[in-house]
Design a protein around this motif. Sequence first.
Motif, mmCIF file in Angstrom:
data_model
loop_
_atom_site.group_PDB
_atom_site.id
_atom_site.type_symbol
_atom_site.label_atom_id
_atom_site.label_comp_id
_atom_site.label_asym_id
_atom_site.label_seq_id
_atom_site.Cartn_x
_atom_site.Cartn_y
_atom_site.Cartn_z
ATOM 1 N N GLU A 212 18.556 50.128 59.480
ATOM 2 C CA GLU A 212 18.431 49.040 58.496
ATOM 3 C C GLU A 212 18.737 47.683 59.136
ATOM 4 O O GLU A 212 18.077 46.691 58.872
ATOM 5 C CB GLU A 212 19.381 49.283 57.319
ATOM 6 C CG GLU A 212 18.902 50.389 56.382
ATOM 7 C CD GLU A 212 19.999 50.917 55.451
ATOM 8 O OE1 GLU A 212 19.694 51.818 54.660
ATOM 9 O OE2 GLU A 212 21.152 50.443 55.534
ATOM 10 N N ILE A 213 19.759 47.656 59.978
ATOM 11 C CA ILE A 213 20.129 46.391 60.631
ATOM 12 C C ILE A 213 19.056 45.959 61.625
ATOM 13 O O ILE A 213 18.625 44.809 61.628
ATOM 14 C CB ILE A 213 21.506 46.522 61.330
ATOM 15 C CG1 ILE A 213 22.617 46.701 60.282
ATOM 16 C CG2 ILE A 213 21.802 45.307 62.220
ATOM 17 C CD1 ILE A 213 23.949 47.149 60.839
ATOM 18 N N ARG B 115 22.040 53.269 58.843
ATOM 19 C CA ARG B 115 22.551 51.894 58.761
ATOM 20 C C ARG B 115 22.121 51.085 59.990
ATOM 21 O O ARG B 115 21.770 49.910 59.877
ATOM 22 C CB ARG B 115 24.092 51.934 58.639
ATOM 23 C CG ARG B 115 24.688 50.658 58.123
ATOM 24 C CD ARG B 115 24.451 50.484 56.630
ATOM 25 N NE ARG B 115 24.754 49.118 56.204
ATOM 26 C CZ ARG B 115 23.840 48.160 56.045
ATOM 27 N NH1 ARG B 115 22.561 48.404 56.256
ATOM 28 N NH2 ARG B 115 24.199 46.954 55.659
ATOM 29 N N ALA C 114 27.609 43.234 63.781
ATOM 30 C CA ALA C 114 27.071 43.775 62.524
ATOM 31 C C ALA C 114 27.034 45.299 62.601
ATOM 32 O O ALA C 114 27.421 45.998 61.654
ATOM 33 C CB ALA C 114 25.677 43.215 62.264
ATOM 34 N N LEU C 115 26.590 45.831 63.744
ATOM 35 C CA LEU C 115 26.559 47.287 63.918
ATOM 36 C C LEU C 115 27.960 47.876 63.757
ATOM 37 O O LEU C 115 28.165 48.848 63.027
ATOM 38 C CB LEU C 115 26.024 47.653 65.311
ATOM 39 C CG LEU C 115 24.527 47.454 65.580
ATOM 40 C CD1 LEU C 115 24.226 47.666 67.055
ATOM 41 C CD2 LEU C 115 23.681 48.407 64.730
ATOM 42 N N LYS C 116 28.926 47.264 64.435
ATOM 43 C CA LYS C 116 30.301 47.787 64.385
ATOM 44 C C LYS C 116 30.848 47.790 62.963
ATOM 45 O O LYS C 116 31.381 48.783 62.478
ATOM 46 C CB LYS C 116 31.217 46.920 65.263
ATOM 47 C CG LYS C 116 31.537 47.537 66.602
ATOM 48 C CD LYS C 116 32.601 46.758 67.356
ATOM 49 C CE LYS C 116 33.992 47.263 67.107
ATOM 50 N NZ LYS C 116 34.950 46.790 68.136
ATOM 51 N N ILE C 117 30.709 46.654 62.320
ATOM 52 C CA ILE C 117 31.302 46.494 60.982
ATOM 53 C C ILE C 117 30.599 47.393 59.963
ATOM 54 O O ILE C 117 31.241 48.123 59.216
ATOM 55 C CB ILE C 117 31.246 45.003 60.557
ATOM 56 C CG1 ILE C 117 32.157 44.180 61.476
ATOM 57 C CG2 ILE C 117 31.645 44.831 59.102
ATOM 58 C CD1 ILE C 117 31.883 42.676 61.444
ATOM 59 N N GLU C 118 29.284 47.366 59.982
ATOM 60 C CA GLU C 118 28.521 48.118 58.974
ATOM 61 C C GLU C 118 28.636 49.631 59.174
ATOM 62 O O GLU C 118 28.699 50.380 58.205
ATOM 63 C CB GLU C 118 27.053 47.671 58.980
ATOM 64 C CG GLU C 118 26.850 46.233 58.498
ATOM 65 C CD GLU C 118 27.348 46.025 57.058
ATOM 66 O OE1 GLU C 118 27.040 46.861 56.200
ATOM 67 O OE2 GLU C 118 28.067 45.025 56.823
ATOM 68 N N CYS C 119 28.668 50.073 60.434
ATOM 69 C CA CYS C 119 28.770 51.520 60.680
ATOM 70 C C CYS C 119 30.139 52.048 60.254
ATOM 71 O O CYS C 119 30.259 53.175 59.778
ATOM 72 C CB CYS C 119 28.492 51.848 62.144
ATOM 73 S SG CYS C 119 26.776 51.539 62.592
ATOM 74 N N LYS C 120 31.158 51.211 60.408
ATOM 75 C CA LYS C 120 32.486 51.645 59.945
ATOM 76 C C LYS C 120 32.489 51.787 58.425
ATOM 77 O O LYS C 120 33.155 52.663 57.885
ATOM 78 C CB LYS C 120 33.564 50.664 60.414
ATOM 79 C CG LYS C 120 33.941 50.875 61.886
ATOM 80 C CD LYS C 120 35.186 50.091 62.264
ATOM 81 C CE LYS C 120 35.532 50.321 63.729
ATOM 82 N NZ LYS C 120 36.708 49.567 64.144
ATOM 83 N N LYS C 121 31.728 50.916 57.763
ATOM 84 C CA LYS C 121 31.679 50.999 56.295
ATOM 85 C C LYS C 121 31.075 52.314 55.810
ATOM 86 O O LYS C 121 31.400 52.776 54.729
ATOM 87 C CB LYS C 121 30.847 49.829 55.734
ATOM 88 C CG LYS C 121 31.589 48.502 55.721
ATOM 89 C CD LYS C 121 30.746 47.451 55.003
ATOM 90 C CE LYS C 121 31.304 46.058 55.229
ATOM 91 N NZ LYS C 121 30.305 45.028 54.863
ATOM 92 N N VAL C 122 30.160 52.899 56.621
ATOM 93 C CA VAL C 122 29.578 54.176 56.189
ATOM 94 C C VAL C 122 30.311 55.375 56.813
ATOM 95 O O VAL C 122 29.824 56.507 56.747
ATOM 96 C CB VAL C 122 28.046 54.255 56.445
ATOM 97 C CG1 VAL C 122 27.314 53.212 55.609
ATOM 98 C CG2 VAL C 122 27.705 54.098 57.920
#
Lengths: 309, 309
Positions: free
Chosen positions: A283-284, A280, A242-250
Motif C-alpha cells: 500500500e505504501i 501494508r 513510513a514502512l517502519k511506523i506503519e508495519c509496526k501498527k499492523v
Amino acid sequence: MKEVQVYSPATIANLCCGFDVLGMALNEPADEMIFRKSPSPGVHITKILGAQLSKQPDKNVVGVVLEKILHHLSNKKLGIEVEIYKNIKPGSGIGSSAASAAGAAVGANILLGTNLKPIDLIKFALEGERLASGTGHADNVAPAILGGISLVKSYCPLEIISLPSPKKLWATIIHPDIEIKTLDARQILNKKVSMKDAVKQWGNVGALVSALYRDDVYLLNRSLEDFIAEPLRSIFIPAFYALKIECKKVGAIGGGISGSGPSVFMLSKNKDIAEKIAKRMTEIYTFLPIKYRIYISTINNTGVKYNFK
Amino acid sequence: MKEVQVYSPATIANLCCGFDVLGMALNEPADEMIFRKSPSPGVHITKILGAQLSKQPDKNVVGVVLEKILHHLSNKKLGIEVEIYKNIKPGSGIGSSAASAAGAAVGANILLGTNLKPIDLIKFALEGERLASGTGHADNVAPAILGGISLVKSYCPLEIISLPSPKKLWATIIHPDIEIKTLDARQILNKKVSMKDAVKQWGNVGALVSALYRDDVYLLNRSLEDFIAEPLRSIFIPAFYALKIECKKVGAIGGGISGSGPSVFMLSKNKDIAEKIAKRMTEIYTFLPIKYRIYISTINNTGVKYNFK
C-alpha cells in the motif's frame, strides 16, 4: 559424486543494532547452483541465469571461492563446473553475494568430499564477499552457512557464535528496485561514532542476544534499534520511516534496513502478521514510482541446503 | 518496624566490554547501614564510620536518596535517621557510592513499607549516583539492588535486564590506594570512538551475554575484552598489564578495570584459583611503593541484604 545441487539462502545482516556482527538466514529467496566435477582442471562457470554476472571465475563470487578451495587442495588436476541460478537480486541488501559465496563453499565441499569445518567454509566464503564488497564481512556468509542467527564475535581470530532462533519468527522483506552499492552504503557512515550512541548500541546488542536466549519477542521488539547506520543509510530508502511506523501498527515486532539496504525487513510472530505487513508495504509503495518485490519467509535454521547424486 | 539493618554490596561495573551497561554484584566487601524512623522530620545522618563523608543530607549520597524518597512520599512528618558504616572505600572503583545509594533506597523502602518496585529503587538510587559522579549511571546501582549481573539496556526509558550468573564464579579484586576521581576517569575517554573499535566492542558484548546464558567460561574468557576505556584508563593504574597477564597465567578467566578504576578485578572458576590470583597480585604490588587491599568474593545473587526488628 557426480553432481551437487545447492540452495543458498538470503540473509539479513545487522538486525538493526548488530551492525557488522549479527545476521539471520531466511528460507526465501534462495539461489540455486549445480556443481559437477569437470575433466578440465580449474573452475568453469557454464551458465548464469537471473543476473548479469561475469562467467570469468576471478570476477565472479562463486568462481573466486571455488578457485580458493581448489588452490587450498593443491591438486592441479581438479576441475569444477557450475551453473548458477540467481534468485536473490545482486545489490538487494539481503546477502546476494553471500549466498553465492556460501553456496560455492558448501557445494565444493560436498562435491569434492573435502570435509571442511563450518568455520573454514565461512573463511572461504569470505573471499567471495571480499570480491563483492571490498571487505570480507561475515554477517551474511556465517548465517548462510550455519543457518539461524549468527553473531560475529571477532574477526581476528574469526569466531562465530550461533545464537538461538525464536521458535516462531517470520520476516517480511521489501526490496525497492533502486541501486545502493555496498561500498557507497559503507562510505556514508562516519568513521567515528559518539560514545553515547555506541553505548546505546551495545546495550541493545546485549538485550537482543538476551531476547534470543529467552525467546522473548517483547524484548526483541525493544532491542531492534540502530543508532549508528540507520539514521544515515535510511536516506537512500524511499519511505523508510513510513514502512517502519506503519508495519509496526499492523503487528511487526520491529525491523530496519537489511544489510546496507535498500531492502527493509520487518519481523513478526506468525504468517498472518507477516502477510499483513506485506500488504501494508505494498500500500505504501503503490504511491511511489518505484518497482519493488516483497518476500515472506520463516527463519532458515539449517543454512545452505543440498542434494547430490 | 523500628530498625532496618542493611548490607549493601560492592559491584564491578563495565565487566570489560560492557562499558556503562554491565555490572556485577559481589558478596565482599559490603557497606552496613542502620535505618530508624525519627520523630524529627527529614533525614538525619547520625554516624559515619570508615570514610570522611558529609553528614549533611544534601551532600551525602545516602542522604540525597533518602530525601528523594521522602519527597516522593509527600509526607512532611516522616523522619529517618541513619548510621553508615563504610567498608567500601570511596573512590575505589567497586561501587562505593552505588552501595550507599542502593542501600539507602532499599533501607528506606523496608523501613517505611513503601513497597517500591526494584526499577523504582534503582531510579532513586541513581539520584545518589548523580551526586557522587555528576552522572546517573546504573551499572553499579542496578546489580547492587538486583544482585547478580545486570545489563542496562537503555536509560530512556530506564530498562535493566538481569542476566544469568555463572554457577561457579569468583572475583579477586586489588584496590591500589591511589585516587582517580570518577569524573577524571570519564574525561580521559574520547567523546567519539572509531567505528572499528565500536563494532569489536559490541561483538564482545553479544558474546559475553551469550557466555552467561550458556554458562561457558571459555567464551566468557574470550569476551572479557575492552577496546574503548581500558587502553586509556589503564594509564592511571600501576602495573595494570602485569596484573592482567600474570593473573591469567595462574588461571584467571579474565578481567580488567573495575568501573573507572583504580581497582582491578580478575574472575576465576573456584576459590583456589581466586586465592592464587590474590597471591600473584600481592607479589606484583610488593615491588611498588603503593598500599593496596585485596578482596576475594563470590557473586552476590540477591543484591542488598537486610534484617529488621
